[in-house]
Design a protein around this motif. Sequence first.
Motif, PDB file in Angstrom:
ATOM      1  N   ALA A  63     -25.795  77.604  24.177  1.00  0.00           N
ATOM      2  CA  ALA A  63     -25.449  78.436  23.024  1.00  0.00           C
ATOM      3  C   ALA A  63     -24.093  79.082  23.261  1.00  0.00           C
ATOM      4  O   ALA A  63     -23.758  79.474  24.385  1.00  0.00           O
ATOM      5  CB  ALA A  63     -26.507  79.517  22.800  1.00  0.00           C
ATOM      6  N   SER A  64     -23.321  79.193  22.187  1.00  0.00           N
ATOM      7  CA  SER A  64     -22.002  79.827  22.267  1.00  0.00           C
ATOM      8  C   SER A  64     -21.601  80.295  20.884  1.00  0.00           C
ATOM      9  O   SER A  64     -21.719  79.532  19.916  1.00  0.00           O
ATOM     10  CB  SER A  64     -20.967  78.836  22.810  1.00  0.00           C
ATOM     11  OG  SER A  64     -19.672  79.415  22.832  1.00  0.00           O
ATOM     12  N   GLY A  65     -21.142  81.522  20.775  1.00  0.00           N
ATOM     13  CA  GLY A  65     -20.720  82.046  19.485  1.00  0.00           C
ATOM     14  C   GLY A  65     -21.864  82.060  18.500  1.00  0.00           C
ATOM     15  O   GLY A  65     -22.919  82.644  18.757  1.00  0.00           O
ATOM     16  N   PRO A  66     -21.731  81.377  17.346  1.00  0.00           N
ATOM     17  CA  PRO A  66     -22.825  81.310  16.379  1.00  0.00           C
ATOM     18  C   PRO A  66     -23.605  80.001  16.450  1.00  0.00           C
ATOM     19  O   PRO A  66     -24.380  79.708  15.544  1.00  0.00           O
ATOM     20  CB  PRO A  66     -22.088  81.405  15.042  1.00  0.00           C
ATOM     21  CG  PRO A  66     -20.813  80.659  15.290  1.00  0.00           C
ATOM     22  CD  PRO A  66     -20.456  80.898  16.748  1.00  0.00           C
ATOM     23  N   ARG A  67     -23.418  79.208  17.497  1.00  0.00           N
ATOM     24  CA  ARG A  67     -23.998  77.870  17.537  1.00  0.00           C
ATOM     25  C   ARG A  67     -24.889  77.663  18.750  1.00  0.00           C
ATOM     26  O   ARG A  67     -24.690  78.284  19.797  1.00  0.00           O
ATOM     27  CB  ARG A  67     -22.891  76.810  17.525  1.00  0.00           C
ATOM     28  CG  ARG A  67     -22.154  76.744  16.190  1.00  0.00           C
ATOM     29  CD  ARG A  67     -20.990  75.765  16.224  1.00  0.00           C
ATOM     30  NE  ARG A  67     -20.449  75.562  14.893  1.00  0.00           N
ATOM     31  CZ  ARG A  67     -19.609  76.407  14.288  1.00  0.00           C
ATOM     32  NH1 ARG A  67     -19.201  77.491  14.941  1.00  0.00           N
ATOM     33  NH2 ARG A  67     -19.179  76.162  13.065  1.00  0.00           N
ATOM     34  N   MET A  68     -25.856  76.743  18.580  1.00  0.00           N
ATOM     35  CA  MET A  68     -26.722  76.329  19.678  1.00  0.00           C
ATOM     36  C   MET A  68     -26.847  74.812  19.665  1.00  0.00           C
ATOM     37  O   MET A  68     -26.698  74.176  18.616  1.00  0.00           O
ATOM     38  CB  MET A  68     -28.101  76.973  19.574  1.00  0.00           C
ATOM     39  CG  MET A  68     -28.083  78.488  19.743  1.00  0.00           C
ATOM     40  SD  MET A  68     -29.648  79.192  20.322  1.00  0.00           S
ATOM     41  CE  MET A  68     -30.743  78.810  18.971  1.00  0.00           C
TER      42      MET A  68
ATOM     43  N   GLY B 279     -28.186  95.286  23.020  1.00  0.00           N
ATOM     44  CA  GLY B 279     -28.003  94.733  24.362  1.00  0.00           C
ATOM     45  C   GLY B 279     -27.046  93.575  24.453  1.00  0.00           C
ATOM     46  O   GLY B 279     -26.780  93.080  25.547  1.00  0.00           O
ATOM     47  N   GLY B 280     -26.528  93.100  23.323  1.00  0.00           N
ATOM     48  CA  GLY B 280     -25.572  92.004  23.371  1.00  0.00           C
ATOM     49  C   GLY B 280     -26.139  90.719  23.942  1.00  0.00           C
ATOM     50  O   GLY B 280     -25.400  89.891  24.481  1.00  0.00           O
ATOM     51  N   GLY B 281     -27.463  90.526  23.833  1.00  0.00           N
ATOM     52  CA  GLY B 281     -28.102  89.337  24.378  1.00  0.00           C
ATOM     53  C   GLY B 281     -28.809  89.574  25.693  1.00  0.00           C
ATOM     54  O   GLY B 281     -29.399  88.643  26.252  1.00  0.00           O
ATOM     55  N   PHE B 282     -28.778  90.803  26.187  1.00  0.00           N
ATOM     56  CA  PHE B 282     -29.468  91.153  27.422  1.00  0.00           C
ATOM     57  C   PHE B 282     -30.667  92.043  27.096  1.00  0.00           C
ATOM     58  O   PHE B 282     -30.661  92.755  26.085  1.00  0.00           O
ATOM     59  CB  PHE B 282     -28.510  91.856  28.389  1.00  0.00           C
ATOM     60  CG  PHE B 282     -27.539  90.918  29.029  1.00  0.00           C
ATOM     61  CD1 PHE B 282     -27.727  90.462  30.319  1.00  0.00           C
ATOM     62  CD2 PHE B 282     -26.437  90.446  28.317  1.00  0.00           C
ATOM     63  CE1 PHE B 282     -26.843  89.568  30.901  1.00  0.00           C
ATOM     64  CE2 PHE B 282     -25.534  89.555  28.880  1.00  0.00           C
ATOM     65  CZ  PHE B 282     -25.739  89.111  30.189  1.00  0.00           C
ATOM     66  N   PRO B 283     -31.707  92.006  27.947  1.00  0.00           N
ATOM     67  CA  PRO B 283     -32.947  92.736  27.632  1.00  0.00           C
ATOM     68  C   PRO B 283     -32.775  94.243  27.770  1.00  0.00           C
ATOM     69  O   PRO B 283     -32.738  94.782  28.880  1.00  0.00           O
ATOM     70  CB  PRO B 283     -33.951  92.186  28.647  1.00  0.00           C
ATOM     71  CG  PRO B 283     -33.113  91.697  29.791  1.00  0.00           C
ATOM     72  CD  PRO B 283     -31.835  91.205  29.179  1.00  0.00           C
TER      73      PRO B 283
ATOM     74  N   VAL C 140     -21.191  88.982  14.451  1.00  0.00           N
ATOM     75  CA  VAL C 140     -19.751  89.214  14.424  1.00  0.00           C
ATOM     76  C   VAL C 140     -18.984  87.962  14.824  1.00  0.00           C
ATOM     77  O   VAL C 140     -17.757  87.905  14.651  1.00  0.00           O
ATOM     78  CB  VAL C 140     -19.356  90.404  15.329  1.00  0.00           C
ATOM     79  CG1 VAL C 140     -19.998  91.689  14.848  1.00  0.00           C
ATOM     80  CG2 VAL C 140     -19.702  90.139  16.790  1.00  0.00           C
ATOM     81  N   MET C 141     -19.690  86.930  15.353  1.00  0.00           N
ATOM     82  CA  MET C 141     -19.033  85.688  15.740  1.00  0.00           C
ATOM     83  C   MET C 141     -19.215  84.570  14.709  1.00  0.00           C
ATOM     84  O   MET C 141     -18.696  83.470  14.907  1.00  0.00           O
ATOM     85  CB  MET C 141     -19.518  85.238  17.120  1.00  0.00           C
ATOM     86  CG  MET C 141     -19.116  86.200  18.234  1.00  0.00           C
ATOM     87  SD  MET C 141     -19.484  85.580  19.891  1.00  0.00           S
ATOM     88  CE  MET C 141     -18.149  84.408  20.125  1.00  0.00           C
ATOM     89  N   HIS C 142     -19.926  84.829  13.628  1.00  0.00           N
ATOM     90  CA  HIS C 142     -19.961  83.868  12.521  1.00  0.00           C
ATOM     91  C   HIS C 142     -18.664  84.001  11.722  1.00  0.00           C
ATOM     92  O   HIS C 142     -18.395  85.055  11.142  1.00  0.00           O
ATOM     93  CB  HIS C 142     -21.129  84.161  11.571  1.00  0.00           C
ATOM     94  CG  HIS C 142     -22.459  83.667  12.041  1.00  0.00           C
ATOM     95  ND1 HIS C 142     -23.195  84.313  13.016  1.00  0.00           N
ATOM     96  CD2 HIS C 142     -23.210  82.593  11.658  1.00  0.00           C
ATOM     97  CE1 HIS C 142     -24.328  83.671  13.218  1.00  0.00           C
ATOM     98  NE2 HIS C 142     -24.360  82.609  12.409  1.00  0.00           N
TER      99      HIS C 142
ATOM    100  N   MET D 156     -22.888  85.231  23.862  1.00  0.00           N
ATOM    101  CA  MET D 156     -21.880  85.498  24.884  1.00  0.00           C
ATOM    102  C   MET D 156     -20.512  85.817  24.270  1.00  0.00           C
ATOM    103  O   MET D 156     -19.533  85.094  24.452  1.00  0.00           O
ATOM    104  CB  MET D 156     -21.765  84.338  25.876  1.00  0.00           C
ATOM    105  CG  MET D 156     -22.912  84.292  26.881  1.00  0.00           C
ATOM    106  SD  MET D 156     -23.381  85.893  27.623  1.00  0.00           S
ATOM    107  CE  MET D 156     -21.842  86.483  28.299  1.00  0.00           C
ATOM    108  N   HIS D 157     -20.475  86.904  23.556  1.00  0.00           N
ATOM    109  CA  HIS D 157     -19.211  87.423  23.041  1.00  0.00           C
ATOM    110  C   HIS D 157     -18.252  87.621  24.215  1.00  0.00           C
ATOM    111  O   HIS D 157     -18.657  88.077  25.294  1.00  0.00           O
ATOM    112  CB  HIS D 157     -19.460  88.756  22.333  1.00  0.00           C
ATOM    113  CG  HIS D 157     -18.287  89.276  21.579  1.00  0.00           C
ATOM    114  ND1 HIS D 157     -17.201  89.849  22.213  1.00  0.00           N
ATOM    115  CD2 HIS D 157     -18.027  89.328  20.244  1.00  0.00           C
ATOM    116  CE1 HIS D 157     -16.326  90.233  21.300  1.00  0.00           C
ATOM    117  NE2 HIS D 157     -16.798  89.922  20.099  1.00  0.00           N
TER     118      HIS D 157
END
Length: 462
Positions: free
Chosen positions: A70-75, A303-307, A439-441, A98-99
């Motif tokens: 996964a990166s930005g808005p895509r997987m 959390g920006g993707g963190f727990p 915010v990355m779309h 992962m901004h």
Amino acid sequence: MTTTDASSAVAVDPRLVERATAIRERELAVYAERTKGSQAATERARKVLPLGVPSSFQAYDPHPIVVRHASGPRMVDVDGNEYIDYDMGFGALFAGHMHPAVRRAVEAQLDDGTLFVTPAESNAVVAELLAERYGLPMWRFTNSGTEATMDAVRVARGATGRDKIVKVEGGYHGHHDELLISMKPSLDEAGPPDSPTPVPATAGITAGVLADTIVIPYNDPEALERALAGGDVAAFIVEPVMENIGICLPDDGYLEAVRDITSRHGTLLIFDEVKTGITAGFGGATGHYGVVPDLVTLAKSIGGGFPLGAFGGKQEYMDLITQGKVLHLGTYNGNPLVMAAAHATLSEACSAEATDEAIARNRRLTDACASIIADHDLPAHTVLFGAKGCVTWSRTRVRNYRDWKLSTTGELAFAQWIHGINRGILLPPGLDEQWLVSVMHDEAAAMRYADVFAEFADELTA
């Protein structure tokens, strides 16, 4: 997670249902062919993981997508299929996958350690950022939204000396026993609409716990007044905007009424903003509506993707922790790695400017979908709140769980979902799906959903 949990009593043009069924069957066959690697990975996982997944929410028919990158808005899944991610971790990834700012902060922290089990300076920094956004002075960190709501309820009970809590029918507040009640109950068990029967969502909830939880409809201040009349309720916990049934907005004046009623009865008001969080705007739903609760719970997007979870509140209630009257514990609470991610998320990746841009982009997407619905006279409507939106397959506005259960159309919703996922639109299945524009779309990534939805609408009504 099931994909056909809506009532079949909805009156829909049978030609649409017939066409949706044909689309579903065709697309299921396509799905099976293009996701053989995901199917094999799931079959392997089922030998060692119940349902083949680490959380039951991740299980759906016929099998879940298994992701490799996964990166930005895509997987990208294990079969090499690329998707634009509109699920974004059930709303946890407002910063995107992962901004760059989050990555830099986390990589820098790795050089200094991941877990101290003693305070780090970043604890105060992140708490200050949350206090600025939410207007509540004191905060504690957890590792999930479940922990945050559990601890907020404990603080409320400690503050009031009362045992009972009130929740909304159809609301999800994590998987601890007190609140895993009437999440999405069968109407055969749920009792009258104005005074629902508490229904456990799982085996393992004791009769004593069930007796201490009162369930009321959303958008019904009179029901709340009745529930609090006995003077024995510690807290009313509610999502200011319900996001377990698509997106269900409060009636004008509802939250203000809730604030007044709870204050008069000495009951603490807890806003569960685990799902709305910073996706609703710089100050969350709390700031958007200008109604200040006694306690607020957060997780997911901060959390920006963190727990990471958190709960905060007014000084007089959070001081119960300071005094030792209420214990709040956790080895991983506020660990420096997630604090680094949260600091970067709150101060940089999801700044006020970036948040406003994502919300504006989401409005354009939602407006485009509304135009498609109108042009094709679909039995649906759109709902928007902050950077989130959804297509609700009902002609009428959904005000509460019973509305959602009785008016939404599962056949059309599932057909749209399976059609979309085969064209790279990744959303969780079911009638409660909602998208998040992170915010990355960029514009193209955000609007791709509308393009695919238009294709579906064309075929459905051909």
